[in-house]
Design a protein around this motif. Structure first.
Motif, mmCIF file in Angstrom:
data_model
loop_
_atom_site.group_PDB
_atom_site.id
_atom_site.type_symbol
_atom_site.label_atom_id
_atom_site.label_comp_id
_atom_site.label_asym_id
_atom_site.label_seq_id
_atom_site.Cartn_x
_atom_site.Cartn_y
_atom_site.Cartn_z
ATOM 1 N N LEU A 181 30.868 24.703 39.104
ATOM 2 C CA LEU A 181 30.305 26.007 38.748
ATOM 3 C C LEU A 181 31.312 27.083 39.138
ATOM 4 C CD1 LEU A 181 26.707 25.459 40.188
ATOM 5 C CD2 LEU A 181 27.550 24.852 37.913
ATOM 6 N N TYR A 182 31.725 27.882 38.184
ATOM 7 C CA TYR A 182 32.689 28.946 38.422
ATOM 8 C C TYR A 182 31.999 30.296 38.280
ATOM 9 C CZ TYR A 182 36.379 25.435 37.507
ATOM 10 O OH TYR A 182 37.206 24.338 37.531
ATOM 11 N N ASP A 183 32.064 31.095 39.333
ATOM 12 C CA ASP A 183 31.466 32.433 39.300
ATOM 13 C C ASP A 183 32.582 33.462 39.109
ATOM 14 O OD1 ASP A 183 29.865 34.642 39.471
ATOM 15 O OD2 ASP A 183 29.210 34.313 41.540
ATOM 16 N N GLU A 184 32.712 33.972 37.871
ATOM 17 C CA GLU A 184 33.718 34.990 37.524
ATOM 18 C C GLU A 184 35.111 34.601 38.045
ATOM 19 O OE1 GLU A 184 33.041 37.337 35.550
ATOM 20 O OE2 GLU A 184 30.954 37.954 35.764
ATOM 21 N N PRO A 185 35.671 33.502 37.549
ATOM 22 C CA PRO A 185 36.933 32.992 38.115
ATOM 23 C C PRO A 185 38.148 33.890 37.908
ATOM 24 C CG PRO A 185 36.361 31.792 36.116
ATOM 25 C CD PRO A 185 35.179 32.635 36.458
ATOM 26 N N THR A 186 38.105 34.828 36.947
ATOM 27 C CA THR A 186 39.281 35.667 36.687
ATOM 28 C C THR A 186 39.070 37.129 37.073
ATOM 29 O OG1 THR A 186 38.558 36.038 34.388
ATOM 30 C CG2 THR A 186 40.060 34.189 34.798
ATOM 31 N N THR A 187 37.924 37.450 37.645
ATOM 32 C CA THR A 187 37.653 38.836 38.032
ATOM 33 C C THR A 187 38.673 39.330 39.061
ATOM 34 O OG1 THR A 187 35.286 38.736 37.580
ATOM 35 C CG2 THR A 187 35.999 40.358 39.183
ATOM 36 N N GLY A 188 39.230 40.512 38.810
ATOM 37 C CA GLY A 188 40.157 41.134 39.747
ATOM 38 C C GLY A 188 41.581 40.633 39.659
ATOM 39 N N LEU A 189 41.855 39.734 38.715
ATOM 40 C CA LEU A 189 43.206 39.185 38.574
ATOM 41 C C LEU A 189 43.927 39.849 37.401
ATOM 42 C CD1 LEU A 189 42.429 35.368 39.016
ATOM 43 C CD2 LEU A 189 43.129 37.009 40.782
ATOM 44 N N ASP A 190 45.236 39.951 37.502
ATOM 45 C CA ASP A 190 46.019 40.498 36.402
ATOM 46 C C ASP A 190 46.053 39.488 35.252
ATOM 47 O OD1 ASP A 190 48.681 38.835 36.488
ATOM 48 O OD2 ASP A 190 48.279 39.388 38.573
ATOM 49 N N PRO A 191 46.418 39.928 34.032
ATOM 50 C CA PRO A 191 46.368 39.033 32.870
ATOM 51 C C PRO A 191 47.178 37.743 33.018
ATOM 52 C CG PRO A 191 46.614 41.304 32.145
ATOM 53 C CD PRO A 191 46.748 41.318 33.635
ATOM 54 N N VAL A 192 48.358 37.824 33.635
ATOM 55 C CA VAL A 192 49.190 36.633 33.795
ATOM 56 C C VAL A 192 48.521 35.636 34.736
ATOM 57 C CG1 VAL A 192 51.391 35.751 34.639
ATOM 58 C CG2 VAL A 192 51.333 37.857 33.291
ATOM 59 N N THR A 193 48.017 36.138 35.866
ATOM 60 C CA THR A 193 47.347 35.256 36.829
ATOM 61 C C THR A 193 46.050 34.705 36.252
ATOM 62 O OG1 THR A 193 48.291 36.577 38.632
ATOM 63 C CG2 THR A 193 46.504 35.088 39.201
ATOM 64 N N SER A 194 45.328 35.540 35.500
ATOM 65 C CA SER A 194 44.105 35.077 34.847
ATOM 66 C C SER A 194 44.392 33.894 33.926
ATOM 67 C CB SER A 194 43.460 36.210 34.042
ATOM 68 O OG SER A 194 42.985 37.233 34.884
ATOM 69 N N LYS A 195 45.475 33.994 33.181
ATOM 70 C CA LYS A 195 45.856 32.904 32.270
ATOM 71 C C LYS A 195 46.180 31.638 33.062
ATOM 72 C CE LYS A 195 46.947 31.161 28.247
ATOM 73 N NZ LYS A 195 45.891 30.881 27.242
#
Length: 259
Positions: A181-195
């Motif tokens: 279960l992932y709760d907002e795994p990319t929140t607060g990250l820059d686009p490169v890190t989100s990817k």
């Protein structure tokens, strides 16, 4: 030493590919007079990445906390591997949780512990009677899976936000859970890190054949990692389908998320 709790006796091989490993029926949850989930229904198939999409405050995080037993619903049923989560006692919940990984939105790492100690924590806390070499091997493997083997003896304060997210992901997968279960795994990250995080989620899902539920309102993340998208609206499962199907919808309630 704590007595070991036997893990739930169900293996990936015992679960047919098309079987629903999570079934939620008529789920209700309110806080005071605020009804967050109102007759929510969902079936999650084995091996699929299911994204629950919704506005902030719509009840997405409440939903996954109910699934893992951190919150108890007011009504309805949640079955995981056939076990009714709201009806389980603490020992029963512990057994089911050995098969579920949970990546918290805020990572939930312990600032006073090294990265090694953070990853060892779930191994020492509850159920396995593991040898020190076995624990060491599991910690190293988990960190290697997220590309952070060299951070073993560092403190969380020494790592960037993206690295902390990867460490939290390593801790989530250290027990090789069948469900994550992932709760907002990319929140607060820059686009490169989100990817990078999106790619890790996909790679780990493929490697371990996990079933995942991802809570998100990051539409790029939703597009990149979803097999199924569920729209949580007004406390209910408003619609579910592929990203492409929902993106083409002319329903104004759906279109607002894709504009």
């Amino acid at each position: 030493m704590k007595a070991a709790i036997s893990p739930i006796t169900i293996s990936k091989e015992q679960i047919p590919e098309d079987e629903n490993v999570i079934v939620i029926k008529h789920l209700f949850k309110k806080f005071g007079s605020n009804a967050v989930l109102k007759d929510f229904n969902l079936k999650v198939k084995k091996g699929k990445n299911t994204v629950v999409l919704g506005k902030s405050g719509s009840g997405k995080s409440v939903l996954i906390k109910c699934i893992i037993g951190l919150l108890k619903p007011d009504n309805g049923s949640i079955t995981v591997f056939g076990e009714d989560i709201p009806e389980l006692d603490e020992e029963g919940l512990d057994k089911v949780r050995t098969k579920i990984g949970f990546l918290f939105q805020g990572n939930a790492l312990y600032d006073s512990m090294t990265i090694r100690e953070n990853l060892e924590f779930p191994l020492r806390r509850h159920w396995f009677d593991l040898s020190e070499p076995a624990i060491d091997k599991m910690v190293h493997e988990a960190l290697e899976n997220v590309g952070l083997a060299k951070t073993l003896d560092m403190m969380p304060s020494e790592l960037s936000g993206g690295m902390l997210k990867r460490v939290a992901l390593a801790r989530t997968i250290i027990l090789k859970p069948e469900i994550i279960l992932y709760d907002e795994p990319t929140t607060g990250l820059d686009p490169v890190t989100s990817k990078e995080i999106e790619n890790l989620i996909l790679a780990l899902q493929k490697k371990y054949q996990t079933t995942t539920i991802i809570i998100s309102h990051d539409m790029t993340c939703v597009k990149n990692i979803s097999d199924v998208v569920v729209l949580l609206l007004n406390g209910q499962c408003y619609i579910e389908g592929s990203y492409e199907e929902l993106e083409k919808s002319t329903d104004e309630q759906i279109k607002q998320f894709f504009e």
